[in-house]
Design an enzyme around this catalytic site. Structure first.
Site, PDB file in Angstrom:
ATOM      1  N   SER A 188       0.814  -1.223   0.000  1.00  0.00           N
ATOM      2  CA  SER A 188       0.000   0.000   0.000  1.00  0.00           C
ATOM      3  C   SER A 188       0.845   1.269   0.000  1.00  0.00           C
ATOM      4  O   SER A 188       0.406   2.312   0.485  1.00  0.00           O
ATOM      5  CB  SER A 188      -0.956   0.014   1.194  1.00  0.00           C
ATOM      6  OG  SER A 188      -1.795  -1.120   1.176  1.00  0.00           O
ATOM      7  N   ARG A 189       2.048   1.185  -0.529  1.00  0.00           N
ATOM      8  CA  ARG A 189       2.961   2.319  -0.632  1.00  0.00           C
ATOM      9  C   ARG A 189       3.399   2.865   0.728  1.00  0.00           C
ATOM     10  O   ARG A 189       3.913   3.970   0.823  1.00  0.00           O
ATOM     11  CB  ARG A 189       2.335   3.452  -1.464  1.00  0.00           C
ATOM     12  CG  ARG A 189       2.120   3.085  -2.932  1.00  0.00           C
ATOM     13  CD  ARG A 189       3.467   2.854  -3.610  1.00  0.00           C
ATOM     14  NE  ARG A 189       3.331   2.599  -5.044  1.00  0.00           N
ATOM     15  CZ  ARG A 189       3.289   1.384  -5.592  1.00  0.00           C
ATOM     16  NH1 ARG A 189       3.328   0.309  -4.824  1.00  0.00           N
ATOM     17  NH2 ARG A 189       3.200   1.229  -6.899  1.00  0.00           N
ATOM     18  N   LEU A 190       3.204   2.101   1.798  1.00  0.00           N
ATOM     19  CA  LEU A 190       3.665   2.508   3.123  1.00  0.00           C
ATOM     20  C   LEU A 190       5.065   1.948   3.349  1.00  0.00           C
ATOM     21  O   LEU A 190       5.300   1.098   4.224  1.00  0.00           O
ATOM     22  CB  LEU A 190       2.674   2.023   4.201  1.00  0.00           C
ATOM     23  CG  LEU A 190       1.287   2.663   4.119  1.00  0.00           C
ATOM     24  CD1 LEU A 190       0.341   2.025   5.129  1.00  0.00           C
ATOM     25  CD2 LEU A 190       1.385   4.164   4.356  1.00  0.00           C
TER      26      LEU A 190
END
Length: 211
Positions: A188-190
């Site tokens: 999730s692009r974290l």
């Protein structure tokens, strides 16, 4: 094809402050060895970014040839575009991207030339064809066609055989780092980002950056 729909969700690993070494050079060595062990395609390839007198950046892929506590070394033509830019602005940024491990490393710092002895030692260890090419090419300069370059190589081969002298305009640069960032892709692009910055006393300070 819709470019905005191209994406990869990274899930291979995570990165915490407890996992990384206090010395970023040692941490880079650990990750580099893991890239070798994972058989990453050309793990020694890095993007080198330089800036000219007008503040205009340029980048290209070069190959790391040495890593130690002094910094990261590569070799090229001093008269090339990157050489001319480093002559006027001796600072650069490097980027390693190992997609198979979902990792990247950013490195920034000042750049210095290596010694003549280091230049000679590495140049003489190169394959013969690479030494001939270094002497034949005026890197980054315009040439009318490929045939002219091939002719130069033939002439230099006939002139020197396997005793190719190192051109004075060819040699190494060493980036002396003051900033390194280790990036591990996450879902999730974290992403996980651990940065090291050297303070005025030469001490590496470590921090976590938001993705």
């Amino acid at each position: 094809m819709t470019l905005a729909n191209i994406r990869t969700d990274y899930q291979r690993a995570s990165l915490s402050e407890e996992q990384v070494d206090a010395d970023p050079i040692k941490q880079f060595s650990i990750w580099f060895q893991e890239a070798l062990d994972a058989k990453v395609a050309e793990p020694n390839a890095m993007s080198l970014a330089t800036v000219n007198q007008q503040g205009r950046p340029s980048s290209r892929i070069v190959l790391i040839k040495e890593l130690d506590q002094r910094g990261i070394t590569w070799y090229t033509h001093y008269t090339s575009r990157k050489g001319e830019e480093l002559a006027t602005n001796p600072h650069a940024a490097l980027l390693f991207f190992w997609s198979e491990l979902e990792r990247q490393v950013r490195i920034e710092g000042r750049v210095e030339k290596v010694t003549a002895l280091e230049n000679d030692t590495y140049f003489n260890s190169r394959p013969l064809a690479s030494r001939l090419g270094a002497l034949a090419s005026e890197q980054s300069q315009v040439i009318a066609n490929r045939a002219l370059l091939d002719e130069r190589v033939e002439k230099i081969t006939a002139q020197y055989g396997d005793q190719v002298p190192r051109p004075e305009h060819w040699g190494g640069y060493r980036l002396v780092p003051d900033y390194l960032e280790f990036w591990q892709g996450r879902s999730s692009r974290l992403h996980d980002r651990i940065a090291y910055e050297k303070n005025a006393d030469g001490v590496w300070l470590r921090s976590r950056l938001q993705p």
